[in-house]
Design a protein around this motif. Sequence first.
Motif, PDB file in Angstrom:
ATOM      1  N   SER A  95       0.825  -1.213   0.000  1.00  0.00           N
ATOM      2  CA  SER A  95       0.000   0.000   0.000  1.00  0.00           C
ATOM      3  C   SER A  95       0.861   1.265   0.000  1.00  0.00           C
ATOM      4  CB  SER A  95      -0.947   0.005   1.202  1.00  0.00           C
ATOM      5  OG  SER A  95      -0.262   0.271   2.411  1.00  0.00           O
ATOM      6  N   HIS A 155      -7.578  -2.841  -2.034  1.00  0.00           N
ATOM      7  CA  HIS A 155      -8.431  -1.746  -1.563  1.00  0.00           C
ATOM      8  C   HIS A 155      -8.033  -1.423  -0.131  1.00  0.00           C
ATOM      9  CE1 HIS A 155     -11.306  -2.074  -4.974  1.00  0.00           C
ATOM     10  NE2 HIS A 155     -10.848  -3.325  -4.975  1.00  0.00           N
ATOM     11  N   PHE A 208      -2.727  -5.254 -12.991  1.00  0.00           N
ATOM     12  CA  PHE A 208      -3.834  -4.634 -12.266  1.00  0.00           C
ATOM     13  C   PHE A 208      -5.188  -5.217 -12.672  1.00  0.00           C
ATOM     14  CE2 PHE A 208      -0.520  -1.248 -12.676  1.00  0.00           C
ATOM     15  CZ  PHE A 208      -0.105  -1.286 -11.362  1.00  0.00           C
ATOM     16  N   ASP A 209      -5.218  -5.883 -13.829  1.00  0.00           N
ATOM     17  CA  ASP A 209      -6.466  -6.535 -14.231  1.00  0.00           C
ATOM     18  C   ASP A 209      -6.713  -7.824 -13.455  1.00  0.00           C
ATOM     19  OD1 ASP A 209      -4.170  -7.549 -15.509  1.00  0.00           O
ATOM     20  OD2 ASP A 209      -5.370  -8.475 -17.103  1.00  0.00           O
ATOM     21  N   PHE A 263      -4.893  -8.423 -10.092  1.00  0.00           N
ATOM     22  CA  PHE A 263      -4.756  -8.136  -8.660  1.00  0.00           C
ATOM     23  C   PHE A 263      -5.219  -6.710  -8.359  1.00  0.00           C
ATOM     24  CE2 PHE A 263      -1.121 -10.965  -9.771  1.00  0.00           C
ATOM     25  CZ  PHE A 263      -1.550 -12.099  -9.093  1.00  0.00           C
ATOM     26  N   GLN A 264      -5.973  -6.572  -7.285  1.00  0.00           N
ATOM     27  CA  GLN A 264      -6.394  -5.253  -6.819  1.00  0.00           C
ATOM     28  C   GLN A 264      -6.323  -5.206  -5.303  1.00  0.00           C
ATOM     29  OE1 GLN A 264     -10.320  -4.434  -8.307  1.00  0.00           O
ATOM     30  NE2 GLN A 264      -9.625  -4.064 -10.398  1.00  0.00           N
ATOM     31  N   GLN A 291       3.242  -5.282 -13.019  1.00  0.00           N
ATOM     32  CA  GLN A 291       2.083  -5.665 -12.228  1.00  0.00           C
ATOM     33  C   GLN A 291       0.904  -5.892 -13.164  1.00  0.00           C
ATOM     34  OE1 GLN A 291       0.702  -7.342  -9.888  1.00  0.00           O
ATOM     35  NE2 GLN A 291       1.776  -6.120  -8.320  1.00  0.00           N
TER      36      GLN A 291
END
Length: 344
Positions: free
Chosen positions: A177, A313, A307-308, A310-311, A305
């Motif tokens: 993060s 929040h 991003f499609d 792994f995400q 990375q």
Amino acid sequence: MDHYAVTKVAAVQAAPVFLDRDATIEKMETLFAEAVSKGAELVVFPESFIPCFPLWCLVRAPIDQHPFFERLYQNAVQEDSPAWRRIAGIARKYHAWLSVGVTEKGSVSMGAMWNTNYIFSPDGEMAAKHRKIMPTWAEKLVHSFGDGSTLKVHDTDLGRIGVLICGENSNTLARYSLLAQGEQIHISTYPPCWPTRRVSDIPGGYPIEAVNHGRAAAHSFEGKVFTIAAAGVLDQEAISQVAEGDADLEEFLQHVARPSTMIVGPDGEYVTEPLRAEEGIIYAELDVNKEIALKGVQDIVGGYQRFDIFQLHVNQTPLMPAYFFAQENDIASDGGDSEPEGNQ
């Protein structure tokens, strides 16, 4: 052509004046002044340096901890208190960045304390505050949970700085993060020891120096950032006070494994030799420009990375004990037949 900061930093390895906030702040000022006199623009102190790391929570039964808890609260740092302003004033007096671990207390509950790291700017302004989001193991007997509101990276003229405290540096999502917010300089802080077992091949059962190096090297290499890792020192005064005459406990603490203080580069290698066991200060020059080419090879928050797939929040909402609001209804002079206007 854009150039990025090149900064001389210092990492302090020292013991506080055990459970004495004011005396520890005095000692911190002496060490801070020394580091700044040698050119340091950022000086990093260990975890819970003011007024001490609560070592007793690891080695004494909960029923015996009440006097320590009370003394810790009495010596903890409250934001905008005289002690807090004194710390800010030290950064302003020597005109350098100051990062220091404290036990922080709030203004509501006489019992709520957090494992907190402050960063003060050379103007004496609090540029950042991070509360450890999850106290580790027995620390839960002392410290409350932080929240996501302080899990942030902060823009400074030295670079973008993030902080994680001790075990948080093993939390993959917490580390990611910060990297995802563009972290360039990572500060990690550690206690003077971390005993987990009475009987082990390793004194205290925890190879803290090796573990801390692994954490620093992993974060630096994975994120292509610099890591400054500052650890505390366990002195005889702390051992004696925690042991309270228990000869076996005193012997155990005298031989428990100690951490080291280190500065690691974005390639995962030491920038300078680490400092082991004794009090002292290490220095290094951090050239943020060196992160660019390494990220060009492998950037886990950029081109390396998916991003499609792994995400992550992250909830950065500050959490409070309660949320108070007032509802005021205007009552019409005709006897109250009109509708209320709702929240004001």
